[in-house]
Motif scaffolding. Sequence first.
Motif, mmCIF file in Angstrom:
data_model
loop_
_atom_site.group_PDB
_atom_site.id
_atom_site.type_symbol
_atom_site.label_atom_id
_atom_site.label_comp_id
_atom_site.label_asym_id
_atom_site.label_seq_id
_atom_site.Cartn_x
_atom_site.Cartn_y
_atom_site.Cartn_z
ATOM 1 N N TYR A 72 36.047 66.537 112.132
ATOM 2 C CA TYR A 72 35.412 67.096 110.923
ATOM 3 C C TYR A 72 34.334 68.103 111.311
ATOM 4 C CZ TYR A 72 32.256 66.945 106.805
ATOM 5 O OH TYR A 72 31.455 67.248 105.736
ATOM 6 N N ARG A 116 39.841 68.209 109.395
ATOM 7 C CA ARG A 116 39.050 68.293 108.176
ATOM 8 C C ARG A 116 37.853 69.234 108.353
ATOM 9 N NH1 ARG A 116 38.933 61.864 106.398
ATOM 10 N NH2 ARG A 116 41.201 61.729 106.096
ATOM 11 N N THR A 117 37.597 70.011 107.334
ATOM 12 C CA THR A 117 36.443 70.902 107.371
ATOM 13 C C THR A 117 35.707 70.871 106.044
ATOM 14 O OG1 THR A 117 37.392 72.948 106.442
ATOM 15 C CG2 THR A 117 37.818 72.501 108.775
ATOM 16 N N ARG A 118 34.480 71.327 106.080
ATOM 17 C CA ARG A 118 33.715 71.531 104.856
ATOM 18 C C ARG A 118 33.100 72.922 104.927
ATOM 19 N NH1 ARG A 118 31.628 72.610 100.380
ATOM 20 N NH2 ARG A 118 30.369 71.083 99.251
ATOM 21 N N GLY A 150 23.010 70.246 98.835
ATOM 22 C CA GLY A 150 23.908 69.098 98.798
ATOM 23 C C GLY A 150 24.448 68.711 100.163
ATOM 24 N N GLU A 163 22.767 66.864 103.321
ATOM 25 C CA GLU A 163 22.536 65.416 103.419
ATOM 26 C C GLU A 163 23.558 64.709 104.317
ATOM 27 O OE1 GLU A 163 19.893 63.824 102.291
ATOM 28 O OE2 GLU A 163 19.038 65.549 101.238
ATOM 29 N N LEU A 164 24.679 65.384 104.599
ATOM 30 C CA LEU A 164 25.701 64.781 105.470
ATOM 31 C C LEU A 164 25.346 64.910 106.946
ATOM 32 C CD1 LEU A 164 28.946 66.147 103.758
ATOM 33 C CD2 LEU A 164 27.963 63.853 103.533
ATOM 34 N N ARG A 168 53.171 70.639 107.771
ATOM 35 C CA ARG A 168 53.814 69.513 107.115
ATOM 36 C C ARG A 168 54.539 69.976 105.857
ATOM 37 N NH1 ARG A 168 48.456 66.229 107.885
ATOM 38 N NH2 ARG A 168 49.099 64.531 109.234
ATOM 39 N N TYR A 169 53.853 70.834 105.093
ATOM 40 C CA TYR A 169 54.327 71.120 103.726
ATOM 41 C C TYR A 169 54.519 72.601 103.414
ATOM 42 C CZ TYR A 169 52.024 66.521 103.499
ATOM 43 O OH TYR A 169 51.604 65.247 103.754
ATOM 44 N N TYR A 208 35.882 59.953 102.551
ATOM 45 C CA TYR A 208 36.252 61.382 102.409
ATOM 46 C C TYR A 208 37.175 61.565 101.223
ATOM 47 C CZ TYR A 208 38.850 65.692 103.708
ATOM 48 O OH TYR A 208 39.456 66.918 103.724
ATOM 49 N N GLY A 244 31.558 67.032 94.073
ATOM 50 C CA GLY A 244 31.654 66.854 95.518
ATOM 51 C C GLY A 244 30.323 67.124 96.204
ATOM 52 N N MET A 245 29.774 68.316 95.957
ATOM 53 C CA MET A 245 28.589 68.736 96.701
ATOM 54 C C MET A 245 27.312 68.021 96.253
ATOM 55 S SD MET A 245 27.251 72.619 97.514
ATOM 56 C CE MET A 245 26.267 73.067 96.084
ATOM 57 N N GLU A 249 28.172 64.225 98.102
ATOM 58 C CA GLU A 249 27.531 64.611 99.362
ATOM 59 C C GLU A 249 26.019 64.389 99.302
ATOM 60 O OE1 GLU A 249 30.795 67.794 101.120
ATOM 61 O OE2 GLU A 249 28.908 68.610 100.393
ATOM 62 N N TRP A 301 26.046 60.682 100.262
ATOM 63 C CA TRP A 301 26.310 60.967 101.661
ATOM 64 C C TRP A 301 27.764 60.662 102.036
ATOM 65 C CZ3 TRP A 301 21.310 58.247 103.907
ATOM 66 C CH2 TRP A 301 20.186 58.758 103.241
ATOM 67 N N ILE A 302 28.644 60.984 101.090
ATOM 68 C CA ILE A 302 30.092 60.824 101.315
ATOM 69 C C ILE A 302 30.692 62.216 101.517
ATOM 70 C CG2 ILE A 302 32.289 60.184 100.215
ATOM 71 C CD1 ILE A 302 30.696 58.064 98.612
ATOM 72 N N ARG A 303 31.537 62.368 102.514
ATOM 73 C CA ARG A 303 32.152 63.664 102.780
ATOM 74 C C ARG A 303 33.172 64.044 101.701
ATOM 75 N NH1 ARG A 303 33.216 63.113 109.353
ATOM 76 N NH2 ARG A 303 30.992 62.916 109.877
ATOM 77 N N THR A 304 33.150 65.310 101.332
ATOM 78 C CA THR A 304 34.130 65.786 100.356
ATOM 79 C C THR A 304 34.692 67.132 100.789
ATOM 80 O OG1 THR A 304 32.730 67.182 98.921
ATOM 81 C CG2 THR A 304 32.675 64.785 98.538
ATOM 82 N N ARG A 305 35.805 67.459 100.193
ATOM 83 C CA ARG A 305 36.363 68.800 100.369
ATOM 84 C C ARG A 305 36.719 69.321 98.977
ATOM 85 N NH1 ARG A 305 37.651 73.666 100.758
ATOM 86 N NH2 ARG A 305 39.016 74.415 102.408
ATOM 87 N N PRO A 306 35.747 69.951 98.303
ATOM 88 C CA PRO A 306 36.084 70.570 97.029
ATOM 89 C C PRO A 306 36.972 71.782 97.301
ATOM 90 C CG PRO A 306 33.676 70.431 97.375
ATOM 91 C CD PRO A 306 34.349 70.191 98.686
ATOM 92 N N LEU A 354 46.261 68.549 105.014
ATOM 93 C CA LEU A 354 45.482 67.357 105.375
ATOM 94 C C LEU A 354 45.990 66.105 104.666
ATOM 95 C CD1 LEU A 354 41.861 68.824 105.137
ATOM 96 C CD2 LEU A 354 43.196 68.415 107.208
ATOM 97 N N VAL A 355 46.819 66.310 103.648
ATOM 98 C CA VAL A 355 47.257 65.165 102.854
ATOM 99 C C VAL A 355 48.267 64.336 103.637
ATOM 100 C CG1 VAL A 355 48.419 64.433 100.733
ATOM 101 C CG2 VAL A 355 46.835 66.386 100.687
ATOM 102 N N VAL A 381 44.865 59.397 102.444
ATOM 103 C CA VAL A 381 43.861 60.432 102.149
ATOM 104 C C VAL A 381 43.630 60.500 100.641
ATOM 105 C CG1 VAL A 381 43.350 62.904 102.232
ATOM 106 C CG2 VAL A 381 44.409 61.774 104.199
#
Lengths: 339, 339
Positions: A205, A233-235, A245, A248-249, A332-333, B205, B222-223, B227, B231-236, B249-250, B254
């Motif tokens: 990540y 995974r990226t953000r 926001g 904080e991660l 994959r897709y 995530y 998400g942000m 986040e 403090w949970i990772r997200t990918r908006p 990534l799916v 996931v």
Amino acid sequence: MLNFDEPRYLGIQAGAVGLAARIRSVVQDRLDAGAKNIVFMGAGGVGTLMEPAADLLRTRSTLPVHTIMPAEVVVQGSVHVGPDSLVIMPSLSGTTGESVEALAWCKERGATVVTLVGHGDTPLAEQADVSLVNFAADDTSCESFYLQSLLVALAVMEARGELAAQSFDDVVQQLQLLPSLLVEAKRAFEPRAAAFAQRIKDEPYHIITGAGSTWPEAFYYGMCILEEMQWIRTRPVHASDFFHGTLELVEQGVSVWIFKGEDSSRPLTERVEKFAPQYTDEVWVLDTADVDLPGVSQETRSLVSPVLLAALLERLSSHLEVLRDHPLTTRRYYKRVAY
Amino acid sequence: MLNFDEPRYLGIQAGAVGLAARIRSVVQDRLDAGAKNIVFMGAGGVGTLMEPAADLLRTRSTLPVHTIMPAEVVVQGSVHVGPDSLVIMPSLSGTTGESVEALAWCKERGATVVTLVGHGDTPLAEQADVSLVNFAADDTSCESFYLQSLLVALAVMEARGELAAQSFDDVVQQLQLLPSLLVEAKRAFEPRAAAFAQRIKDEPYHIITGAGSTWPEAFYYGMCILEEMQWIRTRPVHASDFFHGTLELVEQGVSVWIFKGEDSSRPLTERVEKFAPQYTDEVWVLDTADVDLPGVSQETRSLVSPVLLAALLERLSSHLEVLRDHPLTTRRYYKRVAY
């Protein structure tokens, strides 16, 4: 350099710069004919590659500029797309389904559509009003699309008397030096790319940030290379939003990448550069100012910051695919299953 | 409902809708005085909350609309901000540093700045040309900022004769029903919120997607909630972009969240809804069409889709903070350390 075809790369980038005269004349013609706005309309990553040019126009030109996703315009519509619109539609393959649909939608509304494609015998080349073809491949198209869209923006500003520091010809003359300078930049960066790929190959990540013209490259490299081509995974987060926001991660062990360019938003990336290393050791700063570009002015350097980043990052990708035993072409897709 | 102060919530949302007449008059005055563009300028999440309104104008109004980050405009500049600009600047606290700087920057250029703030005795309230104050708190401000910016957009369109389906008054009349309808929607959603919070409380995530007016809420939740506050990772990721990278990534396990609204971009979220469950069991669809809103037209529903999502998601946040023993107000860095 690992898996790098130098003559092919030089040809592709020189091909992009070589479109300067045609781009200038197409843009000038459309503006002379009364075009009242310009619309960049690319799907996914290639749409992102139009952003530095769109942003340049947004901040420095009074010609209204819009960036619209092809998939959205077809369902949402837009009052701005009509006979007085110049639509710039990029697609490497020339076959992107959403863009083919959007092109038809734009044509029905009387807009002039200029496509930037990698292949001539494709729907997006054949159905456009003007098609500018420059062969490229996945690993070499970022730079060429950045360059072509930059030329579009500069041509707009020239036609409207909005170029201040340097003339269109001045910039083009410097851009002609760029392909071989990019190769030298890659060569100089190769050991760092190899070492960094080794260090992060198992990292699952990354937070990737930038601002101004480097933000689109942060977005692109995260989504289209690490996510799409390496399944990492990226953000991607803008350096301004980072502090609202995503910061904080950050804790020890979290990877944060900072792309620094040379335009006026550089201070926004420097804020992250000051903050992040206090809380994690895994900070990577990629700074275009470290690249040697003899013959290129500071003003032009600021315009090509995302081009430089893309050139360097391609070296990283090249090492990652080998070290991770995960070819950049494996999906994959995408284009394998219907959606 | 868990940790929910109903009268306070009703007051805040009614307060937002209650600004309708003032917003209409401010906007009308500025357009009468020759305002040639409108600029939404919010930092971080609250900037995102302006996006549905900006997007409504972008697709349906010919008044040029710009969304610019305060932190960027100060360093990059913009040729569009000047005496003929109406700048809308939201900030819940009224103290956001970047916005205070940007306000001064706008004023120097002669722009008219209207601030939307939660507190009157703050720099952003006091230094604005017009300050519209509506108290709110972190957990209740999404809806109120969405509503206020929607009213700005509708006022612009009314003044320019661009409202087609319904008049400004018609919409406002329906929006007045909304606060109590939102409470009922929350109440109906409460068991689902509790169950879903239980299911995902340890999930590290989430990919969160939306399109049209639900995309800003995907980005925001998400942000600014997961986040920043958990403090949970997200990918908006926008539902169109999803298919240009992030989809790779799916895989099984996931988590993918799909926010469905009722505007014309709904089909774009449905593409993800068709795709994702084939490859992961962890798909969550939150659909505003499931919310009962007696007295509200389909056209108005399409305008308030992000408001509905925010109202429901607040219930999820409320359960998450308890189940995860992580108060929504806890921060590592934001407003605790300098940057």
